[in-house]
Design a protein around this motif. Structure first.
Motif, PDB file in Angstrom:
ATOM      1  N   GLU A   7     -25.787 -54.019  90.655  1.00 29.28           N
ATOM      2  CA  GLU A   7     -24.881 -54.661  91.348  1.00 29.28           C
ATOM      3  C   GLU A   7     -23.754 -54.939  90.893  1.00 29.28           C
ATOM      4  O   GLU A   7     -23.123 -54.574  90.580  1.00 29.28           O
ATOM      5  CB  GLU A   7     -24.592 -54.739  92.978  1.00 29.28           C
ATOM      6  CG  GLU A   7     -25.355 -53.945  94.610  1.00 29.28           C
ATOM      7  CD  GLU A   7     -25.552 -54.823  95.388  1.00 29.28           C
ATOM      8  OE1 GLU A   7     -25.157 -55.773  94.922  1.00 29.28           O
ATOM      9  OE2 GLU A   7     -26.479 -54.175  96.170  1.00 29.28           O
ATOM     10  N   ASN A   8     -24.500 -56.195  90.245  1.00 29.89           N
ATOM     11  CA  ASN A   8     -23.727 -56.983  88.715  1.00 29.89           C
ATOM     12  C   ASN A   8     -23.035 -55.743  88.303  1.00 29.89           C
ATOM     13  O   ASN A   8     -22.050 -55.852  87.662  1.00 29.89           O
ATOM     14  CB  ASN A   8     -24.513 -57.664  88.508  1.00 29.89           C
ATOM     15  CG  ASN A   8     -24.493 -59.130  89.438  1.00 29.89           C
ATOM     16  OD1 ASN A   8     -24.123 -59.439  90.880  1.00 29.89           O
ATOM     17  ND2 ASN A   8     -25.422 -60.466  89.464  1.00 29.89           N
ATOM     18  N   ARG A  47     -22.517 -52.575  88.124  1.00 26.88           N
ATOM     19  CA  ARG A  47     -21.514 -51.575  88.571  1.00 26.88           C
ATOM     20  C   ARG A  47     -20.231 -52.938  88.760  1.00 26.88           C
ATOM     21  O   ARG A  47     -19.269 -51.865  88.406  1.00 26.88           O
ATOM     22  CB  ARG A  47     -22.080 -51.451  90.151  1.00 26.88           C
ATOM     23  CG  ARG A  47     -20.689 -50.448  90.957  1.00 26.88           C
ATOM     24  CD  ARG A  47     -20.710 -51.519  91.364  1.00 26.88           C
ATOM     25  NE  ARG A  47     -19.297 -50.418  92.651  1.00 26.88           N
ATOM     26  CZ  ARG A  47     -18.220 -51.345  93.406  1.00 26.88           C
ATOM     27  NH1 ARG A  47     -18.267 -52.443  93.371  1.00 26.88           N
ATOM     28  NH2 ARG A  47     -17.700 -50.142  94.665  1.00 26.88           N
ATOM     29  N   ASP A  48     -20.013 -53.798  88.601  1.00 31.90           N
ATOM     30  CA  ASP A  48     -19.411 -55.092  89.268  1.00 31.90           C
ATOM     31  C   ASP A  48     -18.523 -55.293  87.930  1.00 31.90           C
ATOM     32  O   ASP A  48     -17.787 -54.815  87.662  1.00 31.90           O
ATOM     33  CB  ASP A  48     -19.175 -55.737  90.323  1.00 31.90           C
ATOM     34  CG  ASP A  48     -19.560 -55.371  91.317  1.00 31.90           C
ATOM     35  OD1 ASP A  48     -19.025 -54.164  92.009  1.00 31.90           O
ATOM     36  OD2 ASP A  48     -19.998 -55.665  92.609  1.00 31.90           O
ATOM     37  N   VAL A  49     -19.826 -55.269  86.875  1.00 27.44           N
ATOM     38  CA  VAL A  49     -19.345 -56.341  85.674  1.00 27.44           C
ATOM     39  C   VAL A  49     -19.436 -54.682  84.816  1.00 27.44           C
ATOM     40  O   VAL A  49     -17.678 -55.186  83.817  1.00 27.44           O
ATOM     41  CB  VAL A  49     -20.464 -56.885  84.853  1.00 27.44           C
ATOM     42  CG1 VAL A  49     -19.715 -57.589  83.796  1.00 27.44           C
ATOM     43  CG2 VAL A  49     -20.488 -58.274  85.945  1.00 27.44           C
ATOM     44  N   ARG A 108     -15.936 -51.076  86.090  1.00 23.51           N
ATOM     45  CA  ARG A 108     -15.006 -51.351  86.992  1.00 23.51           C
ATOM     46  C   ARG A 108     -13.695 -50.362  86.486  1.00 23.51           C
ATOM     47  O   ARG A 108     -12.804 -50.303  87.330  1.00 23.51           O
ATOM     48  CB  ARG A 108     -14.515 -52.577  87.300  1.00 23.51           C
ATOM     49  CG  ARG A 108     -14.783 -53.454  86.380  1.00 23.51           C
ATOM     50  CD  ARG A 108     -14.749 -55.254  86.495  1.00 23.51           C
ATOM     51  NE  ARG A 108     -13.732 -55.205  87.152  1.00 23.51           N
ATOM     52  CZ  ARG A 108     -12.044 -55.964  87.239  1.00 23.51           C
ATOM     53  NH1 ARG A 108     -12.054 -56.513  85.925  1.00 23.51           N
ATOM     54  NH2 ARG A 108     -11.913 -56.712  88.311  1.00 23.51           N
TER      55      ARG A 108
END
Lengths: 94, 258
Positions: free
Chosen positions: A36-37, A39-41, A44
């Motif tokens: 998840e991290n 994906r977010d980092v 984006r």
């Protein structure tokens, strides 16, 4: 908080058919959170369609001191490159 | 379109828009203050998703509104020039962030509500609302996943994290009832939109129950007294402060653009 959380290496596939490439590293408590991290980092701005993560401690690397004996011998072996073929223009990613 | 229907539809669109905007604005307060870099980015992404959803709903609200009145309004007018008593956001969205646990609890409760509501709205006869719901649903699905995992991580984590998330859940709980009590404009739309409040509530309850169970947190009593009023413009004292900060630029420099 970071000191307690292990480091992970992130690999991103930028589009179907291409390989996963190392994108960077991050901290996370578990694999799910690492994905998840990542994906977010790292995705984006539409950088990826697939993510791999692996805990950094599981990566084994070559020692820079060995690079002479490991990599230099390939220097003068030009015949190992497929440079003597003519590739059609349509062929990408070779 | 009949005028009453238009007013109800406008009210409903503003409920969706205001809730997303205020929630998004609150979450954006974490930017630069997250517990770690990765989560700082994660929560800022969620804040941006919500502000984006709010914009879609506001743009639609201006269309509905311009067909009933002669005065042209813009999405900025709706976001930056209305006063607290005109905002229809759910009260839970305006509550202060508190610690990380409280923020996570807010995201879980709110996103789960959005998730089950949007799942109904994608079948709404109003094509625009249905389209925005469908686009937002992808984002909201991730928000639910992200916040559920955090609640489980905190609840099933250390003694301190468990204490904090339990406190957060019990403090937020009285603000969840409002989601399932239709305001007048919702009741009138209920048949056209076929939004079944009872079934959304059941879905919401059972999802939250599953998450709390895995987090080893006790499911709060459903019988306690619940706050309400957000949908009809009766807000907590916190909303005024949010608006003061959020609306300052537009009010000080009317028409200002980036």
């Amino acid at each position: 908080m970071n000191q307690q959380e292990p480091l992970w290496e992130v690999f991103i596939r930028s589009k179907q058919g291409l390989e996963h490439k190392h994108a960077g590293s991050l901290h996370a408590a578990d694999a799910e959170m690492a994905i998840e991290n990542a994906r977010d980092v790292y995705t984006r701005r539409m950088e990826g369609v697939s993510i791999w993560v692996v805990e950094s401690k599981y990566i084994h690397a070559t020692n820079p001191d060995d690079s002479e004996s490991l990599f230099d011998p390939a220097n003068d072996k030009v015949y190992r490159h497929p440079t003597f073929y003519n590739l059609p223009d349509e062929l990408k990613y070779m | 379109m009949d005028i009453n229907y238009k007013n109800d539809l406008l009210g409903y669109t503003l409920l969706l828009a205001d809730s997303s905007l205020i929630m998004g604005h609150r979450l954006s307060e974490w930017t630069g203050h997250g517990p770690m870099l990765e989560q700082d980015i994660a929560i800022s992404n969620i804040a941006l998703d919500l502000v984006g959803q709010a914009r879609n709903f506001y743009q639609y609200a201006t269309q509905i509104s311009s067909s009933t009145s002669e005065k042209e309004i813009t999405e900025d007018d709706l976001a930056y020039l209305r006063d607290a008593n005109e905002f229809k956001n759910l009260l839970i969205t305006e509550l202060p962030n508190g610690d990380w646990a409280k923020t996570i609890g807010k995201v879980l409760f709110f996103s789960t509500w959005q998730f089950y509501l949007y799942q109904k709205l994608i079948y709404a006869p109003d094509k625009q609302i249905a389209a925005i719901a469908e686009k937002s649903l992808k984002e909201v699905t991730y928000h639910v996943k992200w916040s559920s995992e955090w609640v489980i991580r905190l609840g099933d984590g250390t003694q301190e994290s468990k204490m904090r998330i339990e406190k957060a859940i019990s403090e937020l709980w009285p603000y969840t009832g409002e989601m399932f009590v239709p305001a007048a404009f919702e009741s009138s739309l209920q048949n056209t939109f076929s939004i079944d409040f009872t079934s959304i509530k059941e879905d919401w309850n059972s999802k939250i129950k599953r998450v709390l169970e895995e987090a080893t947190i006790e499911f709060p009593s459903e019988k306690i007294w619940m706050h309400q009023g957000g949908k009809v413009g009766k807000h907590t004292e916190h909303l005024g402060f949010i608006l003061a900060e959020m609306q300052f630029m537009q009010r000080a420099y009317p028409g200002l653009e980036w």
